[in-house]
Design a protein around this motif. Structure first.
Motif, PDB file in Angstrom:
ATOM      1  N   ARG A  32       0.912  -1.172   0.029  1.00 40.37           N
ATOM      2  CA  ARG A  32       0.051   0.105   0.066  1.00 40.37           C
ATOM      3  C   ARG A  32       0.963   1.308  -0.085  1.00 40.37           C
ATOM      4  O   ARG A  32       2.069   1.039   0.395  1.00 40.37           O
ATOM      5  CB  ARG A  32      -0.794  -0.119   1.384  1.00 40.37           C
ATOM      6  CG  ARG A  32      -1.954  -1.205   1.161  1.00 40.37           C
ATOM      7  CD  ARG A  32      -2.663  -1.615   2.432  1.00 40.37           C
ATOM      8  NE  ARG A  32      -3.370  -0.082   2.756  1.00 40.37           N
ATOM      9  CZ  ARG A  32      -4.294  -0.133   3.836  1.00 40.37           C
ATOM     10  NH1 ARG A  32      -4.061  -1.153   4.889  1.00 40.37           N
ATOM     11  NH2 ARG A  32      -5.091   0.933   4.096  1.00 40.37           N
ATOM     12  N   PRO A  33       0.336   2.255  -0.498  1.00 38.66           N
ATOM     13  CA  PRO A  33       1.435   3.672  -0.400  1.00 38.66           C
ATOM     14  C   PRO A  33       1.854   3.761   0.997  1.00 38.66           C
ATOM     15  O   PRO A  33       1.038   3.678   1.962  1.00 38.66           O
ATOM     16  CB  PRO A  33       0.130   4.671  -0.959  1.00 38.66           C
ATOM     17  CG  PRO A  33      -0.858   3.817  -1.675  1.00 38.66           C
ATOM     18  CD  PRO A  33      -0.984   2.502  -1.243  1.00 38.66           C
ATOM     19  N   PHE A  34       2.806   4.436   0.821  1.00 37.36           N
ATOM     20  CA  PHE A  34       3.691   4.442   2.122  1.00 37.36           C
ATOM     21  C   PHE A  34       3.567   5.672   2.775  1.00 37.36           C
ATOM     22  O   PHE A  34       3.233   6.863   2.501  1.00 37.36           O
ATOM     23  CB  PHE A  34       5.305   4.491   1.918  1.00 37.36           C
ATOM     24  CG  PHE A  34       5.857   3.203   1.649  1.00 37.36           C
ATOM     25  CD1 PHE A  34       6.472   2.534   3.022  1.00 37.36           C
ATOM     26  CD2 PHE A  34       6.010   2.425   0.454  1.00 37.36           C
ATOM     27  CE1 PHE A  34       6.993   1.327   2.708  1.00 37.36           C
ATOM     28  CE2 PHE A  34       6.563   1.014   0.596  1.00 37.36           C
ATOM     29  CZ  PHE A  34       7.071   0.694   1.646  1.00 37.36           C
ATOM     30  N   GLY A  35       3.592   5.373   4.227  1.00 43.07           N
ATOM     31  CA  GLY A  35       3.495   6.822   5.223  1.00 43.07           C
ATOM     32  C   GLY A  35       5.045   7.370   5.279  1.00 43.07           C
ATOM     33  O   GLY A  35       6.072   6.321   4.831  1.00 43.07           O
ATOM     34  N   MET A  36       5.292   8.256   5.744  1.00 41.84           N
ATOM     35  CA  MET A  36       6.668   8.895   5.929  1.00 41.84           C
ATOM     36  C   MET A  36       6.833   9.543   7.247  1.00 41.84           C
ATOM     37  O   MET A  36       5.650  10.273   7.636  1.00 41.84           O
ATOM     38  CB  MET A  36       6.858   9.984   4.691  1.00 41.84           C
ATOM     39  CG  MET A  36       8.422  10.252   4.999  1.00 41.84           C
ATOM     40  SD  MET A  36       9.414   9.059   3.918  1.00 41.84           S
ATOM     41  CE  MET A  36      10.949   9.833   3.735  1.00 41.84           C
ATOM     42  N   ALA A  37       7.646   8.946   8.067  1.00 43.71           N
ATOM     43  CA  ALA A  37       7.878   9.497   9.427  1.00 43.71           C
ATOM     44  C   ALA A  37       9.573  10.267   9.553  1.00 43.71           C
ATOM     45  O   ALA A  37      10.236   9.487   8.770  1.00 43.71           O
ATOM     46  CB  ALA A  37       7.674   8.630  10.418  1.00 43.71           C
ATOM     47  N   ARG A  38       9.608  10.977  10.472  1.00 47.15           N
ATOM     48  CA  ARG A  38      11.167  11.474  10.605  1.00 47.15           C
ATOM     49  C   ARG A  38      11.376  11.580  11.974  1.00 47.15           C
ATOM     50  O   ARG A  38      10.596  12.034  12.707  1.00 47.15           O
ATOM     51  CB  ARG A  38      11.379  12.931   9.909  1.00 47.15           C
ATOM     52  CG  ARG A  38      11.050  12.938   8.249  1.00 47.15           C
ATOM     53  CD  ARG A  38      11.592  14.348   7.698  1.00 47.15           C
ATOM     54  NE  ARG A  38      12.994  14.237   7.726  1.00 47.15           N
ATOM     55  CZ  ARG A  38      13.601  15.684   7.662  1.00 47.15           C
ATOM     56  NH1 ARG A  38      13.078  16.882   7.556  1.00 47.15           N
ATOM     57  NH2 ARG A  38      14.941  15.507   7.541  1.00 47.15           N
ATOM     58  N   LYS A  39      12.626  11.159  12.469  1.00 47.79           N
ATOM     59  CA  LYS A  39      12.995  11.390  13.687  1.00 47.79           C
ATOM     60  C   LYS A  39      13.549  12.713  13.634  1.00 47.79           C
ATOM     61  O   LYS A  39      14.193  13.128  12.671  1.00 47.79           O
ATOM     62  CB  LYS A  39      13.806  10.330  14.271  1.00 47.79           C
ATOM     63  CG  LYS A  39      15.042  10.064  13.577  1.00 47.79           C
ATOM     64  CD  LYS A  39      15.541   8.987  14.350  1.00 47.79           C
ATOM     65  CE  LYS A  39      17.080   8.740  14.309  1.00 47.79           C
ATOM     66  NZ  LYS A  39      17.649   7.557  14.909  1.00 47.79           N
TER      67      LYS A  39
END
Length: 198
Positions: free
Chosen positions: A80-87
């Protein structure tokens, strides 16, 4: 005259200093005996329809490389289309609340990029923490820092963590070069998520 052996006193001093560094600053000695044990989270039965997230550690070009890998996983493996997270800081572990959120919303994580000493350590720690939460995680490291990643994983008692190697360096290359490198590793990322040797 003191009855304290100078060698023993020096060893005690070093042990106290090491304890302060590990407990206060989160540093580890990758040559130390493993302080924990466990196994990685169960791998996915298949990638088609799986919901994943890309965890950008904010190292130079990590986000763009991860996005290329994510796009290729969508196109070639049907995720499925990806989510994006950043630390916030590449040299430190991600905030536990961020990892809790990712573990509650997604079925797998692709993170990176370990491309120096401190970001490699942070990336491995994030992978360990996510695997502990039951989330299959693949950490991408550049070729120069793969040995460090493996040593860190062993030090955390997780020698079976899933790493994928990308050519070093990534920080100062073009987007087209990043896309080419993503194409070279996407099958290995997919294989690591379903537990196949790549």
């Amino acid at each position: 005259m003191s009855n304290v052996c100078p060698v023993k006193a020096d060893q005690d001093r070093k042990a106290r200093a090491a304890a302060i560094l590990t407990s206060s600053f989160g540093l580890i000695d990758p040559t130390a005996t493993a302080r924990g044990s466990g196994s990685v989270a169960p791998r996915l039965p298949e990638l088609t329809g799986a919901r994943g997230v890309l965890l950008d550690n904010t190292k130079g070009n990590a986000g763009p490389l991860l996005r290329h890998v994510g796009t290729m996983l969508e196109e070639h493996y049907g995720v499925r289309p990806f989510g994006m997270a950043r630390k916030l800081v590449y040299s430190r572990p991600a905030d536990p609340s961020l990892l809790d959120d990712l573990a509650s919303q997604y079925e797998f994580v692709v993170t990176g990029v370990g491309a120096c000493g401190s970001c490699t350590s942070g990336c491995v720690r994030d992978a360990v923490a996510l695997e502990t939460r039951g989330i299959p995680t693949v950490a991408i490291h550049t070729s120069v820092f793969m040995n460090s990643a493996i040593a860190h994983a062993k030090a955390f008692g997780r020698p079976d963590l899933q790493f994928v190697e990308v050519e070093h360096p990534i920080a100062a290359i073009s987007d087209d070069e990043l896309r080419q490198r993503a194409a070279k590793i996407v099958d290995s990322v997919a294989a690591a998520l379903v537990g196949e040797a790549a």
